[in-house]
Motif scaffolding. Structure first.
Motif, short mmCIF file in Angstrom:
data_model
loop_
_atom_site.label_atom_id
_atom_site.label_comp_id
_atom_site.label_asym_id
_atom_site.label_seq_id
_atom_site.Cartn_x
_atom_site.Cartn_y
_atom_site.Cartn_z
N VAL A 108 0.83 -1.20 0.00
CA VAL A 108 0.00 0.00 0.00
C VAL A 108 0.87 1.26 0.00
CG1 VAL A 108 -1.55 1.36 1.45
CG2 VAL A 108 -2.07 -1.03 1.01
N ILE A 109 1.92 1.26 0.81
CA ILE A 109 2.81 2.43 0.88
C ILE A 109 3.48 2.67 -0.48
CG2 ILE A 109 4.96 3.29 1.89
CD1 ILE A 109 4.09 1.88 4.51
N ASP A 110 3.92 1.60 -1.12
CA ASP A 110 4.54 1.73 -2.44
C ASP A 110 3.57 2.31 -3.46
OD1 ASP A 110 6.88 0.72 -1.46
OD2 ASP A 110 6.62 -1.30 -2.27
N LYS A 111 2.32 1.87 -3.39
CA LYS A 111 1.30 2.38 -4.32
C LYS A 111 1.06 3.87 -4.09
CE LYS A 111 -1.55 1.40 -7.66
NZ LYS A 111 -1.02 0.95 -8.97
N LEU A 112 0.98 4.29 -2.83
CA LEU A 112 0.77 5.70 -2.52
C LEU A 112 1.98 6.54 -2.95
CD1 LEU A 112 -0.93 5.43 1.00
CD2 LEU A 112 -2.01 6.20 -1.13
N ASN A 113 3.16 6.01 -2.77
CA ASN A 113 4.36 6.73 -3.24
C ASN A 113 4.36 6.88 -4.76
OD1 ASN A 113 5.92 7.53 -0.97
ND2 ASN A 113 6.54 5.41 -0.62
N GLU A 114 3.83 5.87 -5.43
CA GLU A 114 3.70 5.94 -6.89
C GLU A 114 2.71 7.04 -7.28
OE1 GLU A 114 1.72 3.16 -10.35
OE2 GLU A 114 2.80 2.14 -8.72
N PHE A 115 1.57 7.11 -6.57
CA PHE A 115 0.58 8.17 -6.84
C PHE A 115 1.20 9.54 -6.61
CE2 PHE A 115 -3.12 5.20 -5.48
CZ PHE A 115 -3.12 4.61 -6.72
N LYS A 116 1.96 9.67 -5.51
CA LYS A 116 2.59 10.95 -5.18
C LYS A 116 3.55 11.38 -6.28
CE LYS A 116 5.67 13.22 -1.88
NZ LYS A 116 6.46 13.11 -0.66
N LYS A 117 4.38 10.48 -6.73
CA LYS A 117 5.36 10.80 -7.78
C LYS A 117 4.66 11.24 -9.06
CE LYS A 117 9.42 8.76 -10.09
NZ LYS A 117 8.99 8.91 -11.48
N GLU A 118 3.62 10.49 -9.46
CA GLU A 118 2.91 10.83 -10.69
C GLU A 118 2.21 12.18 -10.57
OE1 GLU A 118 0.35 7.49 -11.18
OE2 GLU A 118 1.91 6.19 -12.02
N ALA A 119 1.65 12.49 -9.39
CA ALA A 119 0.98 13.78 -9.19
C ALA A 119 1.99 14.92 -9.25
CB ALA A 119 0.24 13.79 -7.86
N GLU A 120 3.16 14.72 -8.67
CA GLU A 120 4.19 15.76 -8.69
C GLU A 120 4.72 15.98 -10.11
OE1 GLU A 120 6.00 15.30 -4.15
OE2 GLU A 120 6.85 14.10 -5.79
N GLU A 121 4.54 14.97 -10.98
CA GLU A 121 4.96 15.11 -12.37
C GLU A 121 3.85 15.62 -13.28
OE1 GLU A 121 6.35 11.20 -13.24
OE2 GLU A 121 8.30 11.48 -12.26
N GLY A 122 2.68 15.96 -12.67
CA GLY A 122 1.61 16.58 -13.45
C GLY A 122 0.33 15.78 -13.56
N SER A 123 0.31 14.55 -13.08
CA SER A 123 -0.91 13.75 -13.13
C SER A 123 -1.94 14.32 -12.15
CB SER A 123 -0.58 12.30 -12.78
OG SER A 123 -1.74 11.50 -12.86
#
Length: 475
Positions: free
Chosen positions: A222-237
């Motif tokens: 779950v933590i890895d998935k949230l970190n993935e969401f965070k990274k994608e949002a910071e890149e413009g998603s």
């Protein structure tokens, strides 16, 4: 004053106390026009039972006006949301609208502030409800007879703001009303014996909760998935889109994870601590609360208010952990039945539910804030689980699954109270509530008497013949 008279005054003297929540929750589609003193807007013709009827201003309260069609819209709103208007007259409905306008008008005079952030949060929450009920944003716009979503949002924002002002004004009036034990005792003494209220059967209930352990592997996933969401949002998603698609928070996922909050908002401490540590535009690292793991994106900071979006993910529980939890709660049940430990002791020492643990597992009724649950008003799920239990009897282990969070429960009935006529000693809390309601009604009535005298109010046409409870006509 007798109970019957109190109840009649509560209904007749203050429709606000009964209609207010219904109409405010339904959001009366009334005109929110602000005018200058006695300026009257041009009347328009509307069709009514085959005849032409002039829809113009029928009342003015301070800076607010009420149109004849506002009464019709109020009836439509109530019936559309499942309410009954069978015994409500147009005069009563106008009286309710007059009250709302006076509340809102006086709120402005008293400098009560309703922020844009509050209105935005209410807007998103209410729109989700309307879209779910009507079908789509396009249908909502059509229902309210607006030409575009933008026009509807502007119109609806005014409605929400007036409603919020009115509710805050009413809250300000009654918040300062307190009652002493002596006043409660005197109130009870004034009730005639044959008019004492009758209370239905009630139960007091306690529970023990065992939560299956979540493995470190599931937490990491779950933590890895949230970190993935965070990274994608910071890149413009889009963070909002991800919240809609993936968040397991039923209260905000449909709104893109949106919440507006301040330090007093009743969120768990861990959530607030993280939210108020972030700068505007920042996304938090994943963090844990009792609900699961979150990331927070702060959209805007306005003084003490924060507008944020968040994504909640709940780790899965393995079958092995479920079996282990069931075995543990079964052992606890056997120890209680074998008299090795009492239910209350087991709850205090072994239950995983911290909200009830300290009180021996006793549940608090969220409606009354005491330990009694009236059977006819009990949550249907809880009622089904305990309705056939004898006092002291314990349920078999029950598995509960709420939004993916699984846990096992034991529930017992610690006390059964049969239906009975009010008793001062046994029913003090209920009697106190009745006495406090009477005192609040009196305070609201006094407030209306004072504010009506000092506020510009005008009622025209046939509505001057209404027999209002409040002195709107200043006779």
């Amino acid at each position: 004053m007798t109970i019957n008279k109190i109840q009649m005054r509560s209904i007749n003297n203050k429709i606000a106390l009964t209609f207010f929540l219904l109409l405010f929750t339904s959001i009366i589609a009334s005109a929110q026009e602000i005018i200058k003193d006695s300026v009257i807007t041009p009347a328009k013709k509307v069709q009514s039972t085959g005849k032409q009827k002039i829809d113009g201003v029928i009342a003015t309260v301070g800076d607010y006006i009420i149109l004849d069609s506002d009464i019709d819209k109020s009836f439509v709103e109530i019936t559309r949301d499942g309410g009954s208007v069978k015994d409500v007259t147009r005069c009563q409905m106008l009286g309710k609208l007059l009250e709302d306008k006076l509340y809102a008008h006086q709120a402005i005079q008293d400098s009560i502030v309703v922020t844009d952030a509050e209105i935005k949060g209410m807007m998103e929450e209410r729109l989700s409800f309307l879209i779910e009920k009507i079908g789509s944003m396009e249908n909502v716009v059509k229902f309210y007879k607006k030409d575009s979503e933008e026009e509807f949002r502007t119109y609806f924002s005014d409605i929400l703001k007036e409603g919020k002002l009115a509710s805050e004004m009413q809250k300000k009036i009654i918040d300062g009303v307190e009652i002493t034990p002596e006043e409660v005792r005197n109130f009870f003494k004034t009730i005639a014996v044959d008019e004492l209220p009758f209370f239905g059967a009630e139960m007091e209930v306690a529970q023990i909760v065992i939560t299956p352990k979540v493995s470190d592997a599931e937490k990491k996933k779950v933590i890895d998935k949230l970190n993935e969401f965070k990274k994608e949002a910071e890149e413009g998603s889009s963070f909002s889109t991800k919240a809609v698609l993936y968040s397991q928070d039923p209260g905000s996922s449909s709104n893109g994870g949106y919440y507006q909050m301040n330090r007093r908002t009743p969120f768990v401490k861990e959530f607030k601590d993280v939210a108020f540590s972030l700068a505007e535009g920042e996304i938090s690292a994943p963090f844990e609360t009792d609900f699961g793991f979150h990331i927070i994106y702060v959209e805007k900071i306005k003084g003490q208010e924060i507008e944020l979006r968040h994504i909640l993910l709940t780790p899965g529980v393995s079958e092995e952990s479920l079996i282990e939890a069931r075995e543990k709660i079964s052992i606890i049940k056997k120890k209680i039945e074998d008299k090795e430990i009492t239910f209350a002791e087991a709850a205090r020492t072994q239950s995983d539910e911290k909200e009830t643990r300290a009180n021996g597992g006793a549940l608090i009724n969220p409606q009354t804030q005491d330990t009694r649950f009236e059977l006819t008003k009990m949550d249907p799920t809880l009622y089904a689980q305990i309705s056939n239990l004898k006092e002291g009897e314990i349920t078999a282990p029950l598995m509960e699954d709420v939004q993916g969070k699984k846990k096992y429960k034991l529930i017992t009935v610690t006390n059964r109270i049969n239906e009975h006529t009010a008793d001062y000693g046994k029913d003090y809390i209920k009697i106190k509530d009745l006495a406090l309601e009477k005192k609040r009604i009196t305070a609201i009535g006094k407030w209306f008497d004072e504010k009506i005298k000092e506020t510009y109010i005008k009622i025209i046409g046939e509505y001057r013949d209404c027999n209002f409870t409040n002195n709107w006509l200043k006779k």
